[in-house]
Design an enzyme around this catalytic site. Structure first.
Site, PDB file in Angstrom:
ATOM      1  N   ASP A  83     -35.480  36.885 -57.859  1.00  0.00           N
ATOM      2  CA  ASP A  83     -36.884  36.546 -58.729  1.00  0.00           C
ATOM      3  C   ASP A  83     -37.870  35.718 -57.814  1.00  0.00           C
ATOM      4  OD1 ASP A  83     -35.084  34.585 -58.501  1.00  0.00           O
ATOM      5  OD2 ASP A  83     -35.299  33.841 -60.747  1.00  0.00           O
ATOM      6  N   ASP A  91     -32.042  32.646 -55.287  1.00  0.00           N
ATOM      7  CA  ASP A  91     -32.567  32.680 -56.533  1.00  0.00           C
ATOM      8  C   ASP A  91     -33.986  31.767 -56.053  1.00  0.00           C
ATOM      9  OD1 ASP A  91     -32.144  33.613 -59.520  1.00  0.00           O
ATOM     10  OD2 ASP A  91     -33.565  31.733 -59.285  1.00  0.00           O
ATOM     11  N   HIS A 135     -35.254  29.842 -58.547  1.00  0.00           N
ATOM     12  CA  HIS A 135     -34.859  28.507 -59.098  1.00  0.00           C
ATOM     13  C   HIS A 135     -33.714  27.745 -58.399  1.00  0.00           C
ATOM     14  CE1 HIS A 135     -36.936  31.457 -62.137  1.00  0.00           C
ATOM     15  NE2 HIS A 135     -37.596  30.378 -62.318  1.00  0.00           N
ATOM     16  N   HIS A 164     -27.194  28.273 -63.070  1.00  0.00           N
ATOM     17  CA  HIS A 164     -27.829  26.944 -63.555  1.00  0.00           C
ATOM     18  C   HIS A 164     -26.730  26.302 -64.457  1.00  0.00           C
ATOM     19  CE1 HIS A 164     -31.810  27.559 -62.140  1.00  0.00           C
ATOM     20  NE2 HIS A 164     -31.922  28.835 -62.974  1.00  0.00           N
TER      21      HIS A 164
END
Ligand SMILES: [Zn+2]
Ligand SMILES: [Zn+2]
Lengths: 347, 347
Positions: free
Chosen positions: B289, B200, B202, B164
C-alpha cells in the site's frame, strides 16, 4: 428547589450510534428533557431558570484536561474541514488507543483525535454538541453555585448527560461531566467533603476516573454489573480508589434483573457510605434508566419507586445538586424524574 | 522460493467497516490475494503450496495470549448466540477499554469482549474469520519452517493480513500476526537474532507491541507518520523498545506524499539497522500500500520501484520469510507483489 435547564440542549441530537455491529438511531434524544420539563409544568418543583452564558473555561478545566476541551471546542469545525460533505453527517470515532498505545502525542488527524478523546462509537458529535454541552455544564455549575449560597436543592436539567465523560474522554452520550463539575464547584466554594452518588443504571465511569485518586470527593455508584452491562471496563466492587483516594470510591454492581427491594438495599448501603464519609454536600447523578421499561437497561424499578428513592436520599439531610443523566423510556422519564425530585425536596 | 497460500482466505470477506463516521465497504477484499495468485501463474516464483492443517495452538500462544485465542476461536458462535439474526451480519466492536479502564477482568458480554480484544471499528469478524486467520498463520509458520530446513526464501501469501494484530488485540483488518508468528518460529527453530522489517504503508503496531521488550527480535517499520496516518497511536521515531528490548525497535515514519527516492533512503536506513543488529534471518512484512495508486494510503511508489525494493532487501543476503500484508489497489497488487518477490529471490 432551583431548576436550571439547558435552552440549547436540542442542538445536540445525534442521529446514529454503533450498537452491536450496526448503526442504529440514538437512544439519547432531545424529547427526554422535554418530557421532564412538561412534567415540571404539571407538577412544579421550584423556579425554572436558564444559565446566562456558557461557563468560564477555567471552571471546566477543574475536571477536564485543557487539550480535551480544546478538542471539543473545535471538533465540529475540524470535521467539516476534512470534507465539506461531512456537514450533513455526525462525527463518530473509529480507532482507539488501547493498552500499550500512546495517548501522550496528540495526532493531527481528526479521526485519530476523535479516538484519542473517546471510548466508544456510540456517541455522535455534531454541530451543536459543544454549545449544548457547555450550556449543560453551566446548568450544573449554576446549581452548585445556588447551593453554595444557601439553596437546599438545585437540579441541573440538561442533556447531553455527563457521568460517562472522564478527564479527557467522551462516551456513553456524555461530553462534559456535569456531576463532577458540580462536585468540584462545591469543593471550590469551600465545602470540604463532597459525595457524588450515581444512581444511573450504568456505572459512572467518567466520574470515578475524575476523582479516583482524591479523598475530598467520595464517589459511590449503584449500577448494572460491568461484567455484563455497559460501559463494562470499570465499575467492579474491588475498585476502591487509589493513592490519596484509596477508600473513597464505592461501587455497588447489581445483576441485570435486579428488583426494587434489592436495589433499595444497595441504596441504603450507599447512603451509609455517604454518612460515614461525613459528606457536607451531595451531588446526585440522577439516571432514570433503572426503570423497568427502559429499552437499553435491565433493572425493574417502577415509577412509584422513585418517590421512595427521593425520600431515602432526602433523609441524608444534605445540600444537594441533582444532575439529569440517563433514562431512555422517553414517555415515562418525565414522571420518573419528577417523582424522584418530589420527596427529595420535601424536607 | 516456496509459496504457501491460504486456501481458506475467502472465508474472511468483511462487508462493512467504520470509516470517518460511516459504514463503508471493506477495503481488505479476497480479490487482493487472487490477483497475486494470478500474477504468480503468469510469472512463477516457485512452488505454490498450501498448509495441511491449522497450526497447533501452542505455536499461536508463542505470540498471542491464551484468552485472546479463546475469544477468537469462539467469537462467531457467541455473536450468533446473542441473536440468531446476527448470522447475516458481521460483528464489529463498539466500546473500548481506554486509559484508566480495566482489561484484567474479561467481561461476559460479547460486545464488551469484542472491544476488549480490538482497537478499531474497521475490522469486521465473520463466520469464516477464525478458519481463515488460522490457516493464514499456518502459511506463515510453514514458510518459517521451510526456511529453518534450508529454503532461502518462503512467502506466506495469505489474508487477512497480520501486522496490526497484537498480543491480545485485533484491528486494522488483522487477527493473527503472521509476521510475528514467523519470527517467533525462526527463533524457536534455533535462529538467535531475527529481524522483522515492515514495509507496509501503515505502522506495524501489532508486531511492535509483541516484541517491544525483547532483544532477540529487532522490529523495524517504515510507514506513514502516525500523527496523520492510521493506526495513529504508535509508530513514532522515539519508540525505541523498552526493558530488555531497549534499542531493538526502529520506527521510520515518513510524511504523507513521500516519493520513491526518499522512501528508498529510509529503506537503506532500515537495512543498515538489520545489518547492525547482526540478524541471522529476516521476516519481511510486505505491504504493497506504499503504491501511488493505493486508495487509502499516501506514498508514491510505482510498480517498477518494487523490483528495486526486492533487490535492495536481497542484498542483505539473509534467509527470509515474506508475509503478505496491506495493498488496496486491487488490480495492481498482484504485479506489485510479484515485482517485490522477483529480485528478492534472484540471489
Ligand atoms: Zn445510563
Ligand atoms: Zn497497510
Amino acid at each position: 428547589m432551583k431548576i436550571f435547564h439547558n435552552p440549547l440542549h436540542a442542538q445536540h441530537a445525534g442521529r446514529q450510534e454503533m450498537y452491536r455491529g450496526r448503526l442504529v438511531p440514538c437512544h439519547e434524544v432531545p424529547d427526554r428533557l422535554d418530557h421532564v420539563l412538561n412534567e415540571l409544568q404539571r407538577r412544579p418543583m421550584g423556579d425554572l431558570l436558564t444559565p446566562n452564558a456558557a461557563p468560564e473555561r477555567s471552571r471546566l478545566e477543574r475536571v477536564h484536561s485543557a487539550r480535551y476541551l480544546d478538542f471539543l471546542a473545535s471538533a465540529w469545525d475540524q470535521w467539516v474541514a476534512v470534507d465539506p460533505a461531512n456537514a450533513a453527517l455526525d462525527a463518530l470515532p473509529s480507532v482507539w488507543p488501547v493498552r500499550g498505545f500512546r495517548a501522550d502525542v496528540e495526532p493531527e488527524n481528526f479521526a485519530a483525535r476523535m479516538g484519542l478523546y473517546s471510548f466508544d462509537a456510540g456517541t455522535p458529535l455534531m454541530a451543536g454538541t459543544w454549545a449544548a454541552a457547555q450550556m449543560g455544564a453551566a446548568c450544573a455549575l449554576a446549581a452548585a453555585d445556588a447551593v453554595l449560597v444557601g439553596e437546599r436543592r438545585a437540579f441541573a436539567l440538561t442533556r447531553p448527560p455527563g457521568h460517562h465523560a472522564g478527564p479527557d474522554f467522551f462516551g456513553g452520550y456524555c461530553f462534559l461531566n456535569n456531576a463532577a463539575l458540580a462536585a468540584q464547584a462545591l469543593r471550590d466554594g469551600g465545602i470540604e467533603r463532597v459525595a457524588v452518588l450515581d444512581v444511573d443504571y450504568h456505572h459512572g465511569n467518567g466520574t470515578q476516573s475524575i476523582f479516583y485518586e482524591r479523598a475530598d470527593v467520595l464517589t459511590v455508584s449503584i449500577h448494572g454489573d460491568p461484567r455484563t452491562e455497559y460501559p463494562f471496563f470499570l465499575g467492579h466492587a474491588d475498585e476502591l480508589g487509589a493513592g490519596d483516594g484509596a477508600g473513597f470510591n464505592l461501587n455497588l454492581p447489581l445483576p441485570r434483573g435486579t428488583d426494587w427491594p434489592t436495589w433499595r438495599a444497595a441504596l441504603h448501603t450507599a447512603l451509609d457510605a455517604v454518612r460515614g464519609f461525613g459528606a457536607q454536600a451531595l451531588v446526585l447523578a440522577a439516571g432514570l434508566d433503572t426503570f423497568e421499561g427502559d429499552p437499553i437497561s435491565g433493572f425493574h424499578l417502577r415509577s412509584a419507586d422513585y418517590l421512595q428513592v427521593g425520600a431515602d436520599i432526602a433523609a441524608l439531610d444534605l445540600p444537594t445538586v441533582i444532575t439529569f443523566e440517563g433514562g431512555y423510556a422517553v414517555a415515562e422519564v418525565g414522571v420518573n424524574a419528577v417523582n424522584l425530585l418530589q420527596d427529595l425536596d420535601a424536607t
